[in-house]
Scaffold this active site. Structure first.
Site, PDB file in Angstrom:
ATOM      1  NE  ARG A 112       4.741 -14.660   0.827  1.00  0.00           N
ATOM      2  CZ  ARG A 112       4.171 -14.985   1.991  1.00  0.00           C
ATOM      3  NH1 ARG A 112       4.228 -16.237   2.433  1.00  0.00           N
ATOM      4  NH2 ARG A 112       3.539 -14.071   2.704  1.00  0.00           N
ATOM      5  CE  LYS A 147      -2.925  -6.080  -0.377  1.00  0.00           C
ATOM      6  NZ  LYS A 147      -2.737  -6.963   0.791  1.00  0.00           N
TER       7      LYS A 147
HETATM    8  N1  BES Z   1       1.854  -5.951   0.868  1.00  0.00           N
HETATM    9  C1  BES Z   1       1.162  -6.957   1.582  1.00  0.00           C
HETATM   10  C2  BES Z   1       1.514  -6.963   3.067  1.00  0.00           C
HETATM   11  C3  BES Z   1       1.090  -5.779   3.872  1.00  0.00           C
HETATM   12  C4  BES Z   1      -0.240  -5.548   4.133  1.00  0.00           C
HETATM   13  C5  BES Z   1       2.048  -4.942   4.403  1.00  0.00           C
HETATM   14  C6  BES Z   1      -0.601  -4.465   4.904  1.00  0.00           C
HETATM   15  C7  BES Z   1       1.684  -3.880   5.179  1.00  0.00           C
HETATM   16  C8  BES Z   1       0.336  -3.634   5.419  1.00  0.00           C
HETATM   17  C9  BES Z   1       1.514  -8.329   1.036  1.00  0.00           C
HETATM   18  O1  BES Z   1       1.740  -8.378  -0.328  1.00  0.00           O
HETATM   19  C10 BES Z   1       0.365  -9.220   1.337  1.00  0.00           C
HETATM   20  O2  BES Z   1      -0.678  -8.970   0.818  1.00  0.00           O
HETATM   21  N2  BES Z   1       0.599 -10.237   2.167  1.00  0.00           N
HETATM   22  C11 BES Z   1      -0.413 -11.159   2.552  1.00  0.00           C
HETATM   23  C12 BES Z   1       0.155 -12.557   2.431  1.00  0.00           C
HETATM   24  C13 BES Z   1      -0.879 -13.652   2.532  1.00  0.00           C
HETATM   25  C14 BES Z   1      -1.837 -13.605   1.376  1.00  0.00           C
HETATM   26  C15 BES Z   1      -0.151 -14.998   2.582  1.00  0.00           C
HETATM   27  C16 BES Z   1      -0.807 -10.862   3.988  1.00  0.00           C
HETATM   28  O3  BES Z   1       0.058 -10.466   4.786  1.00  0.00           O
HETATM   29  O4  BES Z   1      -1.980 -10.964   4.289  1.00  0.00           O
HETATM   30 MN    MN Z   2      -0.034  -8.628  -1.437  1.00  0.00          MN
END
Ligand code: BES
Ligand code: MN
Ligand code: ZN
Length: 460
Positions: free
Chosen positions: A313, A239
């Site tokens: 997921r 990230k």
């Molecule tokens: N934990 C994150 C989602 C999230 C981000 C929740 C910011 C609350 C605030 C999750 O694991 C994630 O990174 N999801 C990605 C999925 C994508 C890579 C398909 C997302 O939402 O960008």
């Molecule tokens: Mn994530």
């Protein structure tokens, strides 16, 4: 533990809080000269959430609390807790019920674990309004404190082991059975996706599958599943620093599932309760899962890891498969699953998905009656193709054409949800980004008060 709402016999030197609409405020102030002047200077008109402390000869004489004109919103009482000086208070007759007292308790929350100079432990306390069930209030309020404390605690003090410890403490308090599969044992126990996501973490922070079981096994089974990512770096698909900053809260689903389970046990709801928490750190090391890896899952479906940051997921897939083994009549999963859920409804509303229209209506109605906002989004079958992988049964990074990232995440989970009973998925934020009176910035408990109402209605 600080108990902000108390029994009358425990109160000392109680001051009255007058809850007033703007019209009632004008009447109240009409023949009180100095109070009227004070109200004028401070702009108190009876608007919802306004608080005016009237001074007496020794400290507070009484308090005026604005409740506005609109439909009564007991959650405005969160502001009351934040604005009152220390001391004991009671609502003047004619105002106050369970919901307003609960709001007062929720508004009293502070996270002060890391404050080295603790402020005086004197804080305002509210006398339980007449006829109110204080034991119930404490069960709900303390569960919300648990969820918020867990989310606010940074990852260096809240790893997978600490989540296990908390689950064991809760289990001990209510006579539940808690078991846990840790580290390499996840492979033997057939939790391959939990292992794959968590194996890159330091050995003191090994991935684990936590299971809490409570209640008479002859009762209908309620399964609660919570995403327990103690920190989400994104993995090798790392990230950005802004994107990573709040990721200590990525175990919010686990915190919420444990808190909801605690309420169910504290209120002795006649269910067979199973709480399932996959707890992992999505870390980076030579052992980290890679983009392009194909994982197996407990269900047997193979998953291509298109993006290591879509880790929630993956662990939920195994946990939902485990839930199915208990033949639940109701399965609820809670997870900080997607950034897309925030784009859809923002931080204050929890979007949820279920194929059961009756359950959806119950959840939406409970969100309104419990002042715990929820909004249904569709499990739109037209986007299922976005999960197709070229080489595996499905992939964890849906195609961009489907766009609705929180919907495709829900569709992914649906592939693993129990066939028995009903299933609903909640993509929570668990965080208040903007402070307001009685709503400190930081962790927030969401959806679980509404879900408690749904559970009680279905099973009591
Ligand atoms: N934990 C994150 C989602 C999230 C981000 C929740 C910011 C609350 C605030 C999750 O694991 C994630 O990174 N999801 C990605 C999925 C994508 C890579 C398909 C997302 O939402 O960008
Ligand atoms: Mn994530
Ligand atoms: Zn995550």
């Amino acid at each position: 533990m600080f108990e902000p709402v108390i029994e009358a016999r425990d109160a000392i030197d109680v001051k009255l809080v007058h809850a007033l609409t703007p019209a009632a405020a004008a009447t109240f102030l009409a023949d009180r000269l100095s109070a009227r002047a004070l109200a004028q200077i401070s702009g108190f008109t009876g608007k919802s959430g306004q608080v005016l402390v009237l001074p007496g000869e020794s400290g507070v004489e009484s308090v005026l609390f604005g409740i506005g004109d609109g439909p009564a919103d007991p959650m405005a009482c969160r502001a009351l807790a934040a604005k009152l000086p220390p001391g004991d208070y009671a609502f003047a007759p004619g105002f106050g019920d369970f919901d307003s007292a609960l709001a007062f308790a929720l508004g009293s929350y502070r996270f002060d674990r890391y404050r080295s100079r603790l402020e005086e432990e004197t804080r305002p306390r509210l006398l339980a309004p007449a006829g109110m069930d204080l034991a119930r209030l404490n069960a709900v309020a303390q569960a919300c404190v648990l969820a918020r404390d867990m989310i606010n605690t940074p990852a260096n003090d809240l790893g997978p082991l600490q989540i296990e410890t908390i689950a064991r403490e809760i289990g001990q308090a209510y006579g539940a059975k808690v078991s846990c599969v840790v580290g390499e044992a996840l492979l033997d126990a057939n939790y391959p996706a939990v292992h794959a996501v968590g194996r890159a973490a330091h050995p003191t922070r090994s991935p684990r599958m936590i299971e809490l079981e409570w209640g008479d096994a002859s009762h209908p089974t309620l399964a609660l599943v919570g995403k327990g990512v103690v920190f989400d770096t994104g993995g090798l698909d790392i990230k950005s620093s802004a994107g990573m900053r709040l990721m200590k809260k990525d175990m919010g689903g686990a915190a919420h599932a444990l808190a909801l389970g605690r309420m169910v046990m504290a209120l002795n709801i006649p269910v067979h309760l199973v709480v399932l928490v996959p707890a992992v750190e999505n870390a980076i090391s030579g052992d980290a899962m890679r983009p392009g890896d194909v994982l197996s899952s407990r269900k047997g479906l193979t998953i291509e890891v298109g993006n290591t940051d879509a880790e929630g997921r993956l662990i939920l897939a195994d946990a939902l498969t485990r839930a199915a083994e208990f033949d639940p009549v109701l399965t609820l999963d809670l997870a900080t699953l997607t950034g897309a859920a925030r784009m859809a409804v923002g931080p204050q509303i929890v979007p949820f998905w279920t194929a059961d229209d009756g359950l959806a209506a119950e959840i939406a109605a409970a969100g309104i009656t419990q002042f715990d906002p929820l909004w249904r989004l569709p499990l739109w079958a037209g986007y299922e193709g976005a999960l197709d992988s070229d080489i595996a049964d499905l992939k964890n990074d849906p195609d961009a054409w489907a766009q609705a990232g929180s919907v495709t995440a829900a569709l992914f989970l649906q592939r693993f949800a129990p066939a028995s009973g009903s299933w609903a998925h909640f993509d929570i934020f668990g965080w208040n980004p903007k402070a307001g009176p009685g709503r400190p910035s930081g962790a927030e408990a969401q959806a679980i008060r509404a879900l408690l109402a749904v559970i009680e209605r279905r099973f009591s």
